[in-house]
Write a protein that holds these residues in place. Structure first.
Motif, mmCIF file in Angstrom:
data_model
loop_
_atom_site.group_PDB
_atom_site.id
_atom_site.type_symbol
_atom_site.label_atom_id
_atom_site.label_comp_id
_atom_site.label_asym_id
_atom_site.label_seq_id
_atom_site.Cartn_x
_atom_site.Cartn_y
_atom_site.Cartn_z
ATOM 1 N N ARG A 9 7.364 -3.141 7.207
ATOM 2 C CA ARG A 9 8.003 -1.893 7.182
ATOM 3 C C ARG A 9 9.072 -1.915 8.006
ATOM 4 O O ARG A 9 10.246 -1.203 8.100
ATOM 5 N N LYS A 10 9.108 -2.571 9.068
ATOM 6 C CA LYS A 10 10.335 -2.666 10.118
ATOM 7 C C LYS A 10 11.706 -3.206 9.534
ATOM 8 O O LYS A 10 12.887 -2.962 10.116
ATOM 9 N N HIS A 11 11.486 -3.695 8.425
ATOM 10 C CA HIS A 11 12.648 -4.296 7.748
ATOM 11 C C HIS A 11 13.196 -3.643 6.610
ATOM 12 O O HIS A 11 14.117 -3.641 5.779
ATOM 13 N N LEU A 12 12.475 -2.157 6.398
ATOM 14 C CA LEU A 12 12.881 -1.353 5.316
ATOM 15 C C LEU A 12 14.434 -0.661 5.737
ATOM 16 O O LEU A 12 14.548 -0.362 7.072
ATOM 17 N N LYS A 13 15.218 -0.476 4.860
ATOM 18 C CA LYS A 13 16.545 0.223 5.125
ATOM 19 C C LYS A 13 16.246 1.684 5.008
ATOM 20 O O LYS A 13 16.738 2.639 5.800
ATOM 21 N N GLU A 14 15.767 2.183 3.736
ATOM 22 C CA GLU A 14 15.422 3.579 3.785
ATOM 23 C C GLU A 14 14.004 3.602 3.215
ATOM 24 O O GLU A 14 13.233 2.685 3.085
ATOM 25 N N LEU A 15 13.595 4.789 2.741
ATOM 26 C CA LEU A 15 12.300 4.910 2.191
ATOM 27 C C LEU A 15 12.017 3.881 0.881
ATOM 28 O O LEU A 15 12.861 4.141 -0.002
ATOM 29 N N ASN A 16 11.296 2.909 0.937
ATOM 30 C CA ASN A 16 10.907 2.329 -0.071
ATOM 31 C C ASN A 16 12.282 1.304 -0.656
ATOM 32 O O ASN A 16 12.325 1.348 -1.941
ATOM 33 N N GLU A 17 13.191 1.317 0.110
ATOM 34 C CA GLU A 17 14.488 0.340 0.084
ATOM 35 C C GLU A 17 14.563 -0.788 0.875
ATOM 36 O O GLU A 17 14.611 -0.328 2.249
ATOM 37 N N ILE A 18 14.993 -1.820 0.407
ATOM 38 C CA ILE A 18 15.114 -2.953 1.194
ATOM 39 C C ILE A 18 16.504 -3.656 0.920
ATOM 40 O O ILE A 18 17.124 -3.280 -0.262
#
Length: 428
Positions: free
Chosen positions: A333-342
């Motif tokens: 989770r700490k590498h998410l850019k936004e909600l459900n976006e990487i």
């Protein structure tokens, strides 16, 4: 005078213009320019910017779902201890103090035995009298049979002649006396209140010299062989976990990990306790619509295994291994850019990808969609990174201790993804 000014002023203006023209012509000869012509200026080559980031490979792997729940430790057996006979307490053993341990069959309280010893002797005497009467009736029955034969009667003698009713009465008196003796022995033994199992005293309610009856609560005790924890599971949890319906259906022993909720500081952390889910309740909770399962923790007080003790009433958090998902991607989770976006590195270029979660937890997101084989997950925080720009992978962690790329570097990439070299202004 006014006429003179009309003549001198035009001449001065013309002279000043001529001087200025001469000066400008000299500057041009020396190679200085007052303004630049963009059309004639030579274009300089531009360079594509590179954003520096760390990456981690995204590989298909199996992931075991871990369910998290919490509950309160409770005893398996809890008993309000009472006496079976009445009497005055003459002794309380050290094992019957608050918090004390005891073993099965150990004496906890002793009552006065004087009255029960008297009852025992009376029962013995009554039995002796009954046995004597029975022996006399047996002798009389034999003598009555002999007398009947000696009298020359050919028909059989009746039961009354042979004293059979009297014999049965005497025998019944013997059996009654034996029962009274056994009851007297049991009552005498019950003056010693013994532990029903291996356990511990929660609370003692009586004191030395107190008169107690058969219904007087002496104290509260509980067993120490194992403890139970009642854990709630949501309908979402039950999609990935099937609790056992019978004790014999338990296949995974000691696979549940428990940790205390009270001590969260690292210096006070204790090793996790282990247990097993042994059964589930037969109905959903009325308010929460959750299913409660019962977990068993052997030797909760560490009497045999040497572990740190659990306490009755202690809140604990449980980690329950559930269904295993095959061929999935695990995204922290700490590498998410936004909600459900990487952000991923695909074919050497930066790309924003939207993933569809299969399972989510506080630490990870599990997915199968959005990620392609060979993608590298960008682990450096890039809040302003445009798509399609080339990326330089940070190999040595010492090169970038902050873990972030400056907004200035990313802003230079711009929407066009191009920047030029900085130009210096010439000095005059």
């Amino acid at each position: 005078m006014r006429a003179l000014l009309h003549i001198i002023l035009p001449i001065a203006i013309i002279a000043l213009g001529a001087w200025g023209y001469t000066e400008l012509k000299g500057l041009k000869k020396e190679g200085y320019k007052l303004r630049k012509d963009p059309a004639k200026e030579q274009k300089r080559p531009v360079e594509q910017p590179k954003i520096r980031t760390r990456v981690m490979p995204m590989d298909l792997q199996d992931f075991t779902i871990t369910l998290h729940s919490q509950g309160v430790v409770r005893p398996h057996n809890a008993t309000t201890l009472t006496s079976q006979v009445s009497g005055r307490i003459v002794e309380i053993t050290p094992s019957f103090e608050d918090g004390a341990y005891f073993s099965k069959g150990e004496i906890l309280i002793k009552l006065d035995t004087a009255d029960y010893l008297t009852d025992l002797e009376s029962a013995k005497a009554q039995l002796a009298r009954s046995e004597a009467s029975f022996a006399q009736e047996q002798a009389r029955a034999k003598q009555a049979l002999l007398n009947w034969k000696d009298a020359g009667f050919e028909e059989e003698a009746s039961d009354l002649v042979l004293r059979k009713p009297q014999l049965r009465e005497a025998e019944a008196n013997v059996n009654s006396a034996k029962s009274s003796l056994e009851r007297a022995k049991r009552n005498l033994a019950r003056t010693q209140v013994k532990a029903p199992y291996d356990g511990r005293v929660r609370k003692r309610n009586v004191g030395l010299g107190q008169q107690v009856g058969a219904s007087t609560p002496l104290g509260e005790v509980f067993s120490t062989d194992f403890a139970e924890v009642r854990l709630p599971l949501t309908s979402r949890d039950l999609q990935y976990y099937n609790p056992p319906n019978k004790p014999e259906a338990v296949t995974n022993k000691d696979n549940i990990h428990f940790e205390s909720i009270l001590n969260q500081a690292e210096e006070h952390a204790t090793p996790p306790w282990v247990g097993s889910i042994i059964r589930a309740e037969g109905e959903l909770d009325t308010d929460s619509k959750q299913l409660f399962v019962i977990a068993k923790i052997d030797d909760p007080f560490g009497l045999n295994n040497g572990k740190a003790p659990l306490f009755i009433g202690q809140p604990v958090r449980a980690s329950i291994p559930a269904k295993t998902l095959s061929d999935v991607y695990t995204v922290p989770r700490k590498h998410l850019k936004e909600l459900n976006e990487i952000l991923v590195l695909r074919n050497g270029l930066l790309k924003s990808v939207t993933i569809t979660p299969i399972w989510t937890s506080a630490e990870n997101i599990i997915t199968r969609e959005g990620i392609e084989p060979g993608d590298l997950l960008c682990t450096t925080r890039l809040p302003y990174a445009p798509e399609g720009v080339p990326v330089e992978i940070i190999e040595d962690a010492r090169e970038d201790s902050s873990g972030e790329v400056s907004p200035t570097q990313q802003a230079q990439a711009g929407d066009s993804g191009k920047v030029g070299k900085k130009r210096t202004k010439p000095r005059r």
